[in-house]
Structure formats: structure tokens, C-alpha cells
Enzyme design. Sequence first.
Site, short mmCIF file in Angstrom:
data_model
loop_
_atom_site.label_atom_id
_atom_site.label_comp_id
_atom_site.label_asym_id
_atom_site.label_seq_id
_atom_site.Cartn_x
_atom_site.Cartn_y
_atom_site.Cartn_z
N ARG A 1 0.79 -1.23 0.00
CA ARG A 1 0.00 0.00 0.00
C ARG A 1 0.82 1.27 0.00
O ARG A 1 0.25 2.35 -0.09
CB ARG A 1 -0.97 -0.01 1.18
CG ARG A 1 -1.85 -1.24 1.17
CD ARG A 1 -3.10 -1.11 1.99
NE ARG A 1 -3.87 -2.34 1.85
CZ ARG A 1 -3.74 -3.40 2.65
NH1 ARG A 1 -2.93 -3.37 3.69
NH2 ARG A 1 -4.46 -4.49 2.44
N THR B 1 1.90 -5.52 4.56
CA THR B 1 1.37 -4.88 3.35
C THR B 1 1.22 -3.36 3.49
O THR B 1 1.11 -2.66 2.50
CB THR B 1 -0.02 -5.45 3.04
OG1 THR B 1 -0.82 -5.39 4.21
CG2 THR B 1 0.05 -6.88 2.55
N ASN C 1 -8.93 -8.15 13.85
CA ASN C 1 -9.84 -9.10 14.49
C ASN C 1 -9.09 -10.06 15.40
O ASN C 1 -7.93 -10.39 15.17
CB ASN C 1 -10.57 -9.92 13.42
CG ASN C 1 -9.61 -10.73 12.58
OD1 ASN C 1 -9.00 -10.19 11.66
ND2 ASN C 1 -9.44 -12.01 12.87
N ASP D 1 -15.25 -10.80 12.31
CA ASP D 1 -14.09 -10.34 11.54
C ASP D 1 -14.16 -8.84 11.22
O ASP D 1 -13.84 -8.43 10.12
CB ASP D 1 -13.94 -11.14 10.23
CG ASP D 1 -12.60 -10.90 9.55
OD1 ASP D 1 -11.68 -10.41 10.22
OD2 ASP D 1 -12.49 -11.21 8.34
#
Lengths: 257, 545
Positions: B143, B187, B271, B314
Site C-alpha cells: 500500500r 502490506t 480481528n 471479523d
Amino acid sequence: MYRNLLLGLLMGIAGQAEAQKNPFDTRIDVRMGQRVFRAECGRCHGRDAKGNDETGAPDLTTGSFSAASTEAKLFEVVRDGIPGTTMIGIGWAPDETIWQVVAYIDSLNLNPDDVDLPGSADQGQKLYNGKGNCTSCHMLGGSGGRLGPDLSTVGNRRDPDELKEDLLEPNETVLPRWWTMRITRADGSVTEGLRMNEDTFTLRIMDKEENLWHFSKSQIRSSKRTETSTMPSASETLTMSEVDDLVAYLFSLRKES
Amino acid sequence: MRHLAFAFALFSFVRMAAGQEQETSRENQPTPALKPVTWERLLNAANEPENWLMYSGTLDSQRFSRLDQVDKQNVSNLELKWAYQIPEIDRAETVPIVVDGVMFITESPSNVVAVDASTGRPYWRYDHELPDDLRICCGRNNRGVAILGETLFMSTLDAHIVAIDARSGSLKWNTETADHRAGYSKTAAPMVVKDLVITGIAGGEYGIRGFLDAYHADSGERAWRLNTIPGPDHPDNRTWAGDSWRTGGAATWITGAYDPDLDLIYWGTGNPGPDWNGEVRMGDNLYSDSALAVNADSGELEWYFQFTPWDVHDWDAIQVPILADLELNGEMRKVMMWANRNAFYYTLDRETGEFLVGTPYAKQTWAEGLDEKGRPIRRAGKLPTPEGNVVSPSIGGGTNWWSAAYSPRTELYYVNAYDGEQEFFIREQEYREGEQFTGGGAQNVKPGDTYKSAIRALDPRTGDLRWEFEIKPRSTSGLLATAGDLVFGGTVDGYFFALDAATGEELWHIGVGARVHSAPLTYSVNGEQLITVAAGNVVFTFGLD
């Protein structure tokens, strides 16, 4: 040297997979494969393996895969993923586990020999082309109408129970592609048709005469969406025995991989 | 031989310089110059809107730019200036940064390319070598980078953090943060705070134990680690049944924010694991699904606010915290704004973590509401079951990791919202290192087109909806707000658009051909404001004609 040896061994194993039929395809293997699938693959492909719009992962229940035409190739895809795409493999898992996932995916596609169909496919074909009036709206093998889904491979997409429900309760499952849109233009004129595609700013429909229309939402007065099917229930025109015949015919339209 | 090489290099340099001069005189513009990005520059990033110096633009993560050349009157004249094709075909989630005319774009799987920001033509690229046994739940994504001085910092899928020379693309250091074979990956764009590189971890679907790390920018040595699940020596460890804390997730897979006055880093956590089977981890599961306020020097937790105690759907609190100072009930408050995946919007006091405002901003069926401390009041019968139980929002949430934005001009908070639902399942699952550990799953109930997706503008003082712009079929993009009173965003079917920040009226859109799954940014080169967004695997840049 060591690297070349390793490469050779790996290629040898891959070669074995290429030639091999699934050695782990018992019912227990399918169950084991399902567990692994749901844990490792379900997030993208859906817990039911029917794909997911958001992730772009395809439906795996049709028995037809764009990247794998054989079990061995499917093994490779599950193991290695598809390079250059978001599909990643589970190469860290033992071969046995990967084969079990393959067995599970295979199990999602019905074996026609295992299906007990009460109807006659031959009779169903006659009904399809005659009393059922299916050809006026549905394309099959390149001929027919355009006002309903192409049924050339419907037997891969839907099992017999689902086909029967489609015929008797057409409003139960209507994909957005077959919703109806009623467009009122700025001048008050109206065009109605099937919702081929709609986005934030535009929409495209096919009217009853199969004309294609494109509209800019900023240039119309209003649009109204109906999410029911344009197909009448087969219960209005066919007997239950004829419905069974039609189901048998539609299920026979499977393309086996 | 060395002399010959030197002579050749000199010749090449002279030729290159001559070429540059020719180019410069032809276009009558100065050659872009990458100046070192000091901590002072990062602190004051809002004052140099010609650059986009970090993932969210500024340390308060408002995703607001003071550039106003493109405004409500002329935005309809935006046109394509250049496009850059990422060679690896994937779904780009990159938010490039722009530094003095150079843009740094991260690519799938863990690569970075430096391009001229006015043309998109490359200077260099860095391809990170990855092992072939990665464990990644959700795509080979990256990202973005962070920068300090002349060094870029990037997370990689094999759970390393690397430092790359911003002028040449050479690797300066490479530090492993965790074992990728156990399910750890990275990421998110790191964030620089003073001389530290702050970086989170992904892997919440693999039974990892989450953490937030700080690394010395010059050496790559770890300065501190905050475990997002406290160990047995801490009383909050008792919020996990038995040993479930060891595999409890609480990853930190999106970038946070920083308040220099309070010297606090704010970061969200993901989560608890296994995602859908809460029966094996009874308790609140601290600090999963929480906002953490962390001392920047020591890494100690100053306070936390848990959005979803004992989450079984989640609903990661993986959203970028947005910081602003707001007048609330006649008093100026330092606040944090947060539209959570659980479909509730929150305004918190960022000095103390006190709950100030909370209200649903997207469809939810799982809670009666929030109590006076902001804790959700659960509705009965909304847990995952073996047969499946339909609950709103869906796994993807009322929103997800897609960056929200805030405009100090309109004092509105802009969020990409989704009124979806899914059927949630529970199942028993043994933890095995390196394998997904989710304890269930979810599946769609109806076609996606059935549900409403919208950009919503919320009043952070009340959480009230001021306007919404409906999107069909839906959006998974981040947002950008500008001083031109515009909000930019995209759609899954390949539109990029601009809205009036005050009213939500659509002012401009263009087809970009593929999903916008990142967040736009704006910068300027030679006085021309440009707007960049990644769509599909292409980075597009638009400017006025």
C-alpha cells in the site's frame, strides 16, 4: 549443482502430478479437502465456493475452470496459484492436502451418472422447442431469443433441484442482469427493458424488441427497478411431469470437462 | 581497467547531463530535485501541499490537501496527463508518495518504482526477492512507502521491512520482523515518527500474535515492540480464555496517525483469531479491534479503546485514525474520528480515549446501540452458527481499510460506506502453524447489486449524516478531500469521480476501466495541481487541460 538437482527433483514431482489422476479422492478426502478449502480458499472464493464479486474470485462449482482443464492442472493451480493474478497457492501444504482440495472442488460438480432424473431428456427437448416456448427468450447453441439467460451450459451452473426451482419459482433467484428497468426520459417518453448493466452514472438495457439502449442518469427524469423475473412460472403452462422432462433436458446440456 | 570504467561513467554522466539540459530548455522547466525529507518537513507536511509526503498526506491522516487550483468550477475540465502500468497484474492498493517532483509507487508483490511526477516516466525500480512459501490471506498487495531523509521504507509480503535509497533504488537495509512461514506478512505503508519507522503486521487469519514495531531509520534495528495481545504478566491477558491469546491475531495491517503535541501514535488493531469461532477465546480479547494510543519513544500503551469486544464477525478496527481539533459542546477537544468496520462511527478524545460520540453510519443488525462508554450492546441471536446466521454488516464491514477523509473547511468526515449483509458460520478448528485459523466463514445471501453503497459525509460532532452519494454497484476506494472543496473517490467498476464536499453533488467522473481499490492523492508540479489514483494495475494522473 545442488540447485540444479533440486530443480530437477521439483520438475520431476510436477511431472508426476501432470500425469497423475487424483490419488486422494475418497469421501474422507473430500471432507478433508472441504475443511482446507473453507480455511484457505473460502475467504476469496466464498465458503460455498460460488465465488465473490468483491474479491473477483470465480465460482468453482461449475466444473469448468479457465486455468485448469485437468485434475493435474487443478492440482498445480491450488499448489502454485496463477502467476500475475491475485490467486495464490497453498504450496506450503503437503501434496496429499492439495489433492484433497482438488477432490473437494471436483465434488462440487455433479456427476450426471449419480443423478436420478425422473423426466425424459428427449421429451424435454421437444417441450423446450414447442409447448414450453423457451426459444423465444433463451439462446441455446447460438440460436433462440435474447430476453433470458443463454442456456447452452446451464447444466453446469445449476443442479436438477435448482433447475426445477428456476422453472416453478422464477422469482426466487433473479440475477441483477435479468432485473427490469423502466426509464422515463426528460421528455416523458418511457423505455422498459432488461438491466444489462447499471453503474453510478449510466445504465444499459435491452427492450422487448431486443434493441440496446444506453442512458446517462443525469439526462433522464427517473428510473424504476423491478427485481422479479420476466419469465412466467412453468406451473402455468406445463404439467409436473413435463417440468421433470424439461429439467432432464436442461441438465443434459452439461459440458463435461 | 578501472580508469576505463571511470572514463565511461564520466562520459555517460556528461551525456546524461547534456541530455537533461536539452530537455530542460525544451520544456522550459526545472529538473525535479529530490531534497531530503527531514522530520521537520514531515511535521509540517500540510504546509507543502505540492508534495504528498506520507500515506495519508499528513501525520493527522486527514487526507486533506490545501491545494485549491482544481475547484468546483473547473474540476469538470480534468483530463488524463499520464498513466503508469504496473507490470505485475494484480489489484493495485498503492497510495504513492510525491517528493519534490518524484513519485514513489509501490507495486505488487513488494516492489517500488520511482517516476517523474509530471510524466510518469521511471527513474529506477526496486524488486524485492520473495520466498515461494508466503502465507497471505488477501492478495499480493502493498500500500505504499514512507520516507525520511533520502531513504524510503517499505513493508514486504515476507514480513520484512526494507530501507531503499530514494535516489537510486539501492537496498540500504533489510530487517525480518517475524517468520512469514508462521503466517506473518506485511502490506501497509510504514509511518515515520522522528527517527523511527513505525510499522504494523498482517496475518490475523493465521493465528499470529499481533504487534506494532518501531525501527531505527538509520540502522533497521528494532527500537521497541508493542504486543497487541498482552502476555500473562499483564491483567488484560485474562480477557483471553486459556492459552487463546497466543494465537489471537489483533494484527496492525493499516497505517496509523501521530499527534506531535501529545507525542502519541494512534494505530488500529484487527480481528481476534480465530475470526468466527469466539467460543475458544471467551472474553473481551484485548486489544483486538481497538484504537491504541502509543508513546512514540517507549512504545508503551497509553490508552486503548475497544470498538468490538469479543468480535465474532471479523470486523477489524483497521481504519486510519483521523485527528482534528473540534469544538464540542462549547469546548475545544482534541479528537480522533473513526468510522469502524462494525458499522458504528466514533469520535473519541485522543488525549484520554474518552468516548464522545457514537452512532451507526451504515446498516447494522448486531447491536442495540452503544452504552455511555461506547461499548456495544449486543443483540441476541446474531452470532455465527453452524447452519449460518445473516447479520449486517458483512465481513467487509460498514467500511473497511479504505481511507476516510476530513475537510477542516466543511468540518465533515467522509467515509465509503456499505449497507451489506452476509451469512456467518462457525466451525471447530485446530490451530496449526502457518495455516489459516478462522473457525468459520461467511457467504453472500443475495447478489451484491442488491445492497446500497455510498460515500457518506458525517458531522463528527454528532455522527449525523449530512449527505450521501449513492454508488452502483459499490465502492472499495479511499477518499481525498481538498481545499478546492472537492472529495475524490472511485468505484469497483472503474469510475473515478469528484463530489462537491459541501453537498455531495457529483461534479466530474471518468471511466478508468478497472476497480479503484486505493486512495487518491494530490500534489503539484511546476504550479500545476495533479490528482493521482491507482485503478486496476494502472496509476492514472489527471490535471486541468
